[in-house]
Design a protein around this motif. Sequence first.
Motif, PDB file in Angstrom:
ATOM      1  N   THR A  15      19.656  14.987   7.549  1.00 54.30           N
ATOM      2  CA  THR A  15      18.939  15.437   8.743  1.00 54.30           C
ATOM      3  C   THR A  15      19.710  15.063  10.006  1.00 54.30           C
ATOM      4  O   THR A  15      19.838  15.874  10.927  1.00 54.30           O
ATOM      5  CB  THR A  15      17.522  14.821   8.777  1.00 54.30           C
ATOM      6  N   ILE A  16      20.242  13.852  10.050  1.00 61.09           N
ATOM      7  CA  ILE A  16      21.031  13.405  11.208  1.00 61.09           C
ATOM      8  C   ILE A  16      22.282  14.269  11.363  1.00 61.09           C
ATOM      9  O   ILE A  16      22.619  14.692  12.474  1.00 61.09           O
ATOM     10  CB  ILE A  16      21.372  11.903  11.085  1.00 61.09           C
ATOM     11  N   LYS A  17      22.963  14.560  10.263  1.00 63.30           N
ATOM     12  CA  LYS A  17      24.155  15.424  10.328  1.00 63.30           C
ATOM     13  C   LYS A  17      23.787  16.820  10.845  1.00 63.30           C
ATOM     14  O   LYS A  17      24.499  17.383  11.671  1.00 63.30           O
ATOM     15  CB  LYS A  17      24.807  15.543   8.951  1.00 63.30           C
ATOM     16  N   ARG A  18      22.666  17.361  10.364  1.00 58.74           N
ATOM     17  CA  ARG A  18      22.230  18.683  10.821  1.00 58.74           C
ATOM     18  C   ARG A  18      21.938  18.675  12.319  1.00 58.74           C
ATOM     19  O   ARG A  18      22.356  19.576  13.054  1.00 58.74           O
ATOM     20  CB  ARG A  18      20.991  19.140  10.036  1.00 58.74           C
ATOM     21  N   LEU A  19      21.237  17.648  12.780  1.00 58.94           N
ATOM     22  CA  LEU A  19      20.938  17.535  14.206  1.00 58.94           C
ATOM     23  C   LEU A  19      22.222  17.441  15.031  1.00 58.94           C
ATOM     24  O   LEU A  19      22.335  18.061  16.095  1.00 58.94           O
ATOM     25  CB  LEU A  19      20.042  16.318  14.468  1.00 58.94           C
ATOM     26  N   CYS A  20      23.193  16.692  14.542  1.00 59.66           N
ATOM     27  CA  CYS A  20      24.473  16.553  15.254  1.00 59.66           C
ATOM     28  C   CYS A  20      25.201  17.888  15.351  1.00 59.66           C
ATOM     29  O   CYS A  20      25.762  18.222  16.404  1.00 59.66           O
ATOM     30  CB  CYS A  20      25.359  15.517  14.568  1.00 59.66           C
ATOM     31  N   HIS A  21      25.187  18.669  14.284  1.00 54.99           N
ATOM     32  CA  HIS A  21      25.849  19.974  14.331  1.00 54.99           C
ATOM     33  C   HIS A  21      25.117  20.937  15.265  1.00 54.99           C
ATOM     34  O   HIS A  21      25.759  21.754  15.935  1.00 54.99           O
ATOM     35  CB  HIS A  21      26.011  20.543  12.923  1.00 54.99           C
ATOM     36  N   ASP A 103      14.189  10.276  20.621  1.00 56.88           N
ATOM     37  CA  ASP A 103      13.113   9.395  20.170  1.00 56.88           C
ATOM     38  C   ASP A 103      12.865   9.647  18.690  1.00 56.88           C
ATOM     39  O   ASP A 103      13.210  10.710  18.173  1.00 56.88           O
ATOM     40  CB  ASP A 103      11.843   9.625  20.985  1.00 56.88           C
ATOM     41  N   ASP A 104      12.248   8.672  18.022  1.00 54.46           N
ATOM     42  CA  ASP A 104      12.036   8.818  16.582  1.00 54.46           C
ATOM     43  C   ASP A 104      10.869   9.745  16.261  1.00 54.46           C
ATOM     44  O   ASP A 104      10.987  10.634  15.433  1.00 54.46           O
ATOM     45  CB  ASP A 104      11.889   7.459  15.891  1.00 54.46           C
ATOM     46  N   VAL A 105       9.722   9.558  16.924  1.00 54.03           N
ATOM     47  CA  VAL A 105       8.538  10.363  16.625  1.00 54.03           C
ATOM     48  C   VAL A 105       7.959  10.919  17.926  1.00 54.03           C
ATOM     49  O   VAL A 105       7.745  10.184  18.877  1.00 54.03           O
ATOM     50  CB  VAL A 105       7.453   9.519  15.907  1.00 54.03           C
ATOM     51  N   LEU A 106       7.725  12.218  17.947  1.00 55.07           N
ATOM     52  CA  LEU A 106       7.020  12.852  19.067  1.00 55.07           C
ATOM     53  C   LEU A 106       5.590  13.091  18.613  1.00 55.07           C
ATOM     54  O   LEU A 106       5.352  13.797  17.632  1.00 55.07           O
ATOM     55  CB  LEU A 106       7.685  14.184  19.443  1.00 55.07           C
ATOM     56  N   TRP A 107       4.655  12.472  19.334  1.00 54.85           N
ATOM     57  CA  TRP A 107       3.253  12.582  18.952  1.00 54.85           C
ATOM     58  C   TRP A 107       2.473  13.225  20.091  1.00 54.85           C
ATOM     59  O   TRP A 107       2.299  14.421  20.151  1.00 54.85           O
ATOM     60  CB  TRP A 107       2.715  11.203  18.580  1.00 54.85           C
ATOM     61  N   THR A 108       2.017  12.441  21.059  1.00 54.19           N
ATOM     62  CA  THR A 108       1.188  12.981  22.143  1.00 54.19           C
ATOM     63  C   THR A 108       2.010  13.569  23.285  1.00 54.19           C
ATOM     64  O   THR A 108       1.509  14.368  24.058  1.00 54.19           O
ATOM     65  CB  THR A 108       0.279  11.886  22.729  1.00 54.19           C
ATOM     66  N   GLU A 126      21.161  17.940  35.376  1.00 54.80           N
ATOM     67  CA  GLU A 126      21.215  19.403  35.398  1.00 54.80           C
ATOM     68  C   GLU A 126      20.174  19.972  34.438  1.00 54.80           C
ATOM     69  O   GLU A 126      19.496  20.944  34.748  1.00 54.80           O
ATOM     70  CB  GLU A 126      22.609  19.879  34.963  1.00 54.80           C
ATOM     71  N   LYS A 127      20.041  19.323  33.276  1.00 57.01           N
ATOM     72  CA  LYS A 127      19.121  19.792  32.251  1.00 57.01           C
ATOM     73  C   LYS A 127      18.753  18.614  31.367  1.00 57.01           C
ATOM     74  O   LYS A 127      19.571  17.731  31.131  1.00 57.01           O
ATOM     75  CB  LYS A 127      19.801  20.883  31.407  1.00 57.01           C
ATOM     76  N   VAL A 128      17.522  18.605  30.869  1.00 54.37           N
ATOM     77  CA  VAL A 128      17.081  17.570  29.927  1.00 54.37           C
ATOM     78  C   VAL A 128      16.591  18.266  28.662  1.00 54.37           C
ATOM     79  O   VAL A 128      15.795  19.201  28.726  1.00 54.37           O
ATOM     80  CB  VAL A 128      15.939  16.702  30.513  1.00 54.37           C
ATOM     81  N   GLU A 129      17.105  17.786  27.528  1.00 52.51           N
ATOM     82  CA  GLU A 129      16.669  18.284  26.234  1.00 52.51           C
ATOM     83  C   GLU A 129      16.094  17.121  25.444  1.00 52.51           C
ATOM     84  O   GLU A 129      16.407  15.966  25.724  1.00 52.51           O
ATOM     85  CB  GLU A 129      17.834  18.911  25.461  1.00 52.51           C
ATOM     86  N   LEU A 130      15.284  17.431  24.448  1.00 52.34           N
ATOM     87  CA  LEU A 130      14.634  16.403  23.644  1.00 52.34           C
ATOM     88  C   LEU A 130      14.996  16.571  22.178  1.00 52.34           C
ATOM     89  O   LEU A 130      14.854  17.657  21.617  1.00 52.34           O
ATOM     90  CB  LEU A 130      13.111  16.488  23.831  1.00 52.34           C
ATOM     91  N   LEU A 131      15.446  15.467  21.562  1.00 55.90           N
ATOM     92  CA  LEU A 131      15.745  15.423  20.134  1.00 55.90           C
ATOM     93  C   LEU A 131      14.838  14.387  19.500  1.00 55.90           C
ATOM     94  O   LEU A 131      14.763  13.256  19.976  1.00 55.90           O
ATOM     95  CB  LEU A 131      17.214  15.039  19.917  1.00 55.90           C
ATOM     96  N   VAL A 132      14.119  14.778  18.449  1.00 55.81           N
ATOM     97  CA  VAL A 132      13.248  13.849  17.733  1.00 55.81           C
ATOM     98  C   VAL A 132      13.498  13.966  16.235  1.00 55.81           C
ATOM     99  O   VAL A 132      13.824  15.042  15.729  1.00 55.81           O
ATOM    100  CB  VAL A 132      11.745  14.084  18.039  1.00 55.81           C
ATOM    101  N   LEU A 133      13.328  12.852  15.540  1.00 57.24           N
ATOM    102  CA  LEU A 133      13.431  12.869  14.091  1.00 57.24           C
ATOM    103  C   LEU A 133      12.184  13.500  13.480  1.00 57.24           C
ATOM    104  O   LEU A 133      12.264  14.337  12.599  1.00 57.24           O
ATOM    105  CB  LEU A 133      13.627  11.446  13.549  1.00 57.24           C
ATOM    106  N   TYR A 148      15.333  19.820  19.559  1.00 60.52           N
ATOM    107  CA  TYR A 148      15.964  19.539  18.266  1.00 60.52           C
ATOM    108  C   TYR A 148      14.982  18.723  17.431  1.00 60.52           C
ATOM    109  O   TYR A 148      14.524  17.676  17.869  1.00 60.52           O
ATOM    110  CB  TYR A 148      17.257  18.751  18.449  1.00 60.52           C
ATOM    111  N   ILE A 149      14.674  19.215  16.234  1.00 62.99           N
ATOM    112  CA  ILE A 149      13.673  18.576  15.381  1.00 62.99           C
ATOM    113  C   ILE A 149      14.284  18.274  14.022  1.00 62.99           C
ATOM    114  O   ILE A 149      14.828  19.169  13.370  1.00 62.99           O
ATOM    115  CB  ILE A 149      12.455  19.509  15.177  1.00 62.99           C
ATOM    116  N   GLY A 150      14.152  17.025  13.604  1.00 67.22           N
ATOM    117  CA  GLY A 150      14.595  16.653  12.276  1.00 67.22           C
ATOM    118  C   GLY A 150      13.638  17.151  11.217  1.00 67.22           C
ATOM    119  O   GLY A 150      14.027  17.787  10.245  1.00 67.22           O
TER     120      GLY A 150
END
Length: 182
Positions: A15-21, A103-108, A126-133, A148-150
Amino acid sequence: MQKKTLLDGQKIQITIKRLCHQLIENHDDFSNTVLIGIQPRGIFLADRIHQELQTIHKNKKIVKGNLDITFFRDDFRRKDGLVTASSNSIDFIIEGKKVILIDDVLWTGRTIRAALDALLAYGRPEKVELLVLIDRRFSRHLPIEPDYIGHQVDSLNSQQVKVTWASEGSEDKVILISDNNK
């Protein structure tokens, strides 16, 4: 109490490798992009993402920092006793940069809202993106969605998602915990 393993060891690494790609597809060489792990739990995922990106981009320096959001949370005054903050480790300006919050978990969504407020102390990105496991997609209090979602999990508010990391002395694992009494 029931525990169900959602991800572990090899699945987390894949999952981490996929997110990195996915990040590489959108940010190429990371010359104008920075990674920021949200304290306290997002820093472990940010470290792993950073490490994997450094492995893929061998000769490229990818900038990473950690952001404490303690005093930007909307619930910090509601806690009993003293609140202890973590340390920030952002030794760069984010002005005009693309920022990937991790962040590890996106909940609320409240943690991410606090992180966005805290981020402004370091400049205007310039821009903010969110990556969560883990994205607990049906529990949002605020209109925040990850880029980006794991792994997505549909869970009840009474359930808990717990992420442990080998770097903490445990093992890489994501567990869904259900209380049988609820």
